[in-house]
Design a protein around this motif. Structure first.
Motif, short mmCIF file in Angstrom:
data_model
loop_
_atom_site.label_atom_id
_atom_site.label_comp_id
_atom_site.label_asym_id
_atom_site.label_seq_id
_atom_site.Cartn_x
_atom_site.Cartn_y
_atom_site.Cartn_z
N SER A 1 64.83 75.17 -49.40
CA SER A 1 65.98 75.30 -48.32
C SER A 1 66.90 76.25 -48.97
CB SER A 1 66.79 74.04 -47.84
OG SER A 1 67.06 73.29 -49.27
N LEU B 1 61.19 70.65 -49.28
CA LEU B 1 60.76 69.60 -48.19
C LEU B 1 59.62 69.43 -48.03
CD1 LEU B 1 63.77 71.03 -47.45
CD2 LEU B 1 63.23 70.04 -45.31
N ALA C 1 68.91 72.11 -46.52
CA ALA C 1 67.98 71.11 -46.19
C ALA C 1 68.25 70.03 -45.03
CB ALA C 1 67.77 70.17 -47.61
N LYS D 1 65.30 69.93 -42.38
CA LYS D 1 64.67 68.66 -41.89
C LYS D 1 64.67 68.19 -40.60
CE LYS D 1 64.59 63.86 -43.72
NZ LYS D 1 64.86 63.15 -42.72
N VAL E 1 63.12 65.01 -48.48
CA VAL E 1 63.72 66.24 -49.26
C VAL E 1 63.88 65.83 -50.61
CG1 VAL E 1 66.18 67.41 -49.48
CG2 VAL E 1 65.14 66.54 -47.08
#
Length: 236
Positions: free
Chosen positions: A100, A106, A185, A189, A209
């Motif tokens: 990210s 991730l 992130a 996600k 994460v």
């Protein structure tokens, strides 16, 4: 292949596909078929498709050279579950390391009906004949396919790194490329999880994460842990 992780940073892949009969698959056919029948009873969703396995890996000169051959998934699964009895063969697969904008990675947790249920790693898959282009294995294309199948992200959503990190552990070689995504992130996600929610049978049960070594899990394979430890260590 060593049992401890060895990381080779490379810039090019030369992965020729050859026509080869696998002696292991021939000599132990009846045992392999029985093992797969047992596995299917436990995981009815798996099927005996075609996959590609590697031989003769050479990491010299900043390039990975290897030959690949086609076999059935049942033979691959038995070889894996029985402790890799043919030591001349390795499972060399691509992984897309989603990173990210705020520096987190991730990873996906495999769904319960898959053969790797509960394991946590980057989107990946054992190569198959659909990944062959002009007689060679296209790992970049394999990663693109797996990323889209598992997360819904397409090449327009990320920027691939210039190099590959080949993490060799035992009979596995994870051919990892960092894919940088221009969003934090938390947003990434949420986007992936929304895509999973739309799928009837998603391969992933959830998204993890990882912002540092404190987020590593024993459910991550050794090659993933080695890669992440090296990445986070390099930032210190």
């Amino acid at each position: 292949m060593p049992n401890s992780a060895v990381i080779h940073r490379i810039t090019a892949l030369d992965l020729k596909v050859e026509s080869r009969v696998w002696p292991f698959a021939q000599m132990r056919r009846a045992e392999i078929d029985a093992h797969f029948a047992d596995s299917q009873r436990e995981k009815p969703g798996i099927w005996n498709g075609r996959v590609l396995l590697g031989r003769n890996a050479d990491f010299s000169g900043g390039r990975l050279r290897s030959s690949y051959f086609e076999t059935d998934f049942a033979s691959f699964l038995a070889w894996r579950d029985w402790g890799f009895p043919d030591r001349e063969v390795f499972n060399g697969f691509g992984m897309g390391a989603l990173r990210s904008a705020d520096g987190a990675f991730l990873l996906g947790e495999m769904a319960g009906e898959t053969v790797n249920a509960g394991r946590i790693y980057f989107p990946a898959g054992t190569p198959d004949p659909a990944d062959i282009v002009d007689g060679a294995l296209d790992i970049a294309g394999s990663i693109t396919r797996e990323i889209e199948e598992e997360t819904g992200l397409t090449p327009a959503d990320y920027h691939p790194g210039a190099h590959w990190d080949c993490v060799a552990v035992g009979a596995a070689v994870a051919i990892i490329r960092i894919l940088s995504v221009d969003m934090p992130a938390v947003t990434l996600k949420a986007r992936i999880e929304a895509n999973l929610a739309r799928q009837a049978h998603p391969e992933l049960a959830g998204i993890h994460v990882v912002r540092g070594t404190g987020d590593l899990s024993p459910r991550m394979p050794q090659f993933v842990i080695a890669f992440l430890e090296r990445e986070f260590g390099a930032r210190q």
